[in-house]
Design an enzyme around this catalytic site. Structure first.
Site, PDB file in Angstrom:
ATOM      1  N   SER A  76     -77.454 -50.169  78.141  1.00  0.00           N
ATOM      2  CA  SER A  76     -77.983 -50.097  76.783  1.00  0.00           C
ATOM      3  C   SER A  76     -79.311 -49.328  76.757  1.00  0.00           C
ATOM      4  CB  SER A  76     -78.112 -51.529  76.225  1.00  0.00           C
ATOM      5  OG  SER A  76     -78.292 -51.523  74.848  1.00  0.00           O
ATOM      6  N   ASP A  82     -67.562 -49.555  71.664  1.00  0.00           N
ATOM      7  CA  ASP A  82     -68.961 -49.997  71.601  1.00  0.00           C
ATOM      8  C   ASP A  82     -69.406 -49.975  70.140  1.00  0.00           C
ATOM      9  OD1 ASP A  82     -71.704 -50.324  71.774  1.00  0.00           O
ATOM     10  OD2 ASP A  82     -71.959 -48.926  73.440  1.00  0.00           O
ATOM     11  N   HIS A  91     -69.616 -52.918  74.212  1.00  0.00           N
ATOM     12  CA  HIS A  91     -70.948 -52.541  74.696  1.00  0.00           C
ATOM     13  C   HIS A  91     -71.319 -53.251  75.999  1.00  0.00           C
ATOM     14  CE1 HIS A  91     -74.975 -50.925  74.237  1.00  0.00           C
ATOM     15  NE2 HIS A  91     -75.502 -52.127  74.346  1.00  0.00           N
TER      16      HIS A  91
END
Length: 420
Positions: A235, A329, A363
């Site tokens: 991330s 995601d 994600h």
């Protein structure tokens, strides 16, 4: 014949598969197998699946398809990766990796047991201990200069290939991936960069010199193999990981999991360089049915408005880069970001990048058999956030990418002749 629920191994690392069998039941009996685990704050996570016994009165999760429940079909580890919080928006994340495992209780019922209100006694139970740290792994608390974190060292003399582990805007110190990688022979520094000890409570900028200090600390450690280190990052952490790959000669192998390839939200500083961020278009936030926020569409349109001050110059990276992206995601279009970086490398005649794209994955691509986390509370926002991911596709991506990550680091960090 006694009814038994057998799980082997009952004590193992979290990335090791478990074989689950039920025996001693009548033939063609419908049964429920339920998994329950509590986190360190006593939040409960559960999963269940319904099976039909064979002629011998047995169920073997490696062969028998689930007829219903949290998943359908043959999925030997389905009870693990489909664990869901009983209270919405909790994420199962082990904090204390050294002193205790995750204890998962498996229960067998001789009927379809899906009503919480009806208490049916289980016919057999089994406890499974899932560790994030292997035997002999040591943890050192790190306070060196400005650097704050925890270093996990495998057993033995070393030297070991060194890796820095970075998470995103969750903040604090996240150790479970570092300790697990150390259990596979890597020396891993779980690195905090805000909301931990005396670090800033909220990030205002990314000071790359802090991360360079961490890289130098790791390379100066007597148990760390020279001449360079790896980075594994997720991330916002993957944006920082990519910046480290671009600007720090110490970094020779970088894994970026679902991160931007541009500077976002906060400026990045390194020596005389200041890179300005792009800001997500908050008016493009969408609200999922669950009430969680989807950020995927807030940065898509920005790719047309970027300039050289926003884009990380991947062509400057001295080492290898592995982009791991989930095509589902919901935080950002990570595949688009990775593809832009791959295109840029190609334009500069560089072949140092590789992208693994997983259709249906979200994600939070974690180690294998981790519960697939579709939505969770996000402390920085004070709101739940949608991470995305189709259960089966995401679980498969976690399993495959974990093997690929270890192969990548072994290939690019190991000196010739090392055994790992």
């Amino acid at each position: 014949m006694m009814i038994q629920l057998i799980a082997t191994p009952s004590n193992a690392l979290v990335d090791e598969p478990v074989s689950i069998r039920a025996t001693g039941l009548p033939p063609s009996q419908i049964v429920t197998i339920k998994a329950t685990v509590k986190d360190e704050n006593d939040n409960v996570f559960q999963s269940q699946a319904f099976y039909k016994t064979n002629e011998a009165g047995e169920v073997d999760l490696e062969k028998t398809p689930a007829l219903g429940g949290d998943y359908v079909g043959v999925h030997p580890m389905g009870l693990f990766f489909s664990l869901k919080p009983k209270k919405a928006f909790h994420r199962l994340m082990k904090k204390d990796v050294m002193n205790s495992p995750l204890c998962i209780c498996l229960d067998l019922y001789d009927s379809v047991n899906w009503l919480e209100t009806v208490r049916i006694p289980s016919k057999a139970s089994q406890r499974v201990q899932r560790w994030f740290v292997g035997p002999g792994v040591k943890r050192e608390q790190i306070q060196e200069g400005r650097v704050r974190g925890a270093l996990f060292l495998p057993p033995g003399k070393g030297p070991f290939p060194g890796i820095i582990d970075l998470f995103g805007l969750i903040g604090g110190l996240v150790e479970f991936r570092a300790s697990l990688l150390a259990s596979h022979g890597f020396a891993v520094l779980a690195l905090a960069y805000f909301a931990y000890e005396d670090l800033p409570e909220k990030p205002q900028e990314v000071d790359l010199e802090y991360f360079e200090e961490a890289a130098n600390f790791l390379l100066s450690h007597p148990k760390i193999q020279q001449p360079g280190i790896g980075v594994i990052s997720t991330s916002k952490g993957a944006e920082i990981g990519l910046a480290m790959a671009c600007y720090l000669k110490q970094v020779i192998a970088t894994v970026c999991i679902n991160g931007p390839t541009t500077i976002t939200i906060f400026p990045l500083r390194y020596q005389d360089l200041v890179m300005t961020p792009i800001h997500p278009a908050l008016e493009r936030i969408q609200v999922h049915d669950s009430g969680a926020l989807l950020f995927r569409y807030t940065t898509q349109y920005l790719h047309n408005k970027l300039n050289s001050q926003n884009i990380l110059p991947v062509e400057k990276a001295q080492g290898k880069i592995l982009f791991i992206v989930g095509e589902n995601d919901e935080c950002l279009d990570s595949k688009l970001h990775a593809q832009k970086a791959m295109d840029r490398l190609q334009r500069h005649g560089r072949s140092s990048g590789r992208m693994l794209a997983y259709p249906g994955a979200g994600h939070l691509i974690e180690p294998p058999y981790s519960p697939v986390c579709f939505v969770a509370w996000f402390p920085v926002l004070g709101q739940p956030m949608c991470f995305g991911g189709d259960l089966m596709a995401h679980a498969a991506a976690q399993e495959h990418s974990w093997r690929e990550i270890q192969k990548f680091f072994r290939k690019h960090l190991l000196q010739s002749g090392s055994k790992l």
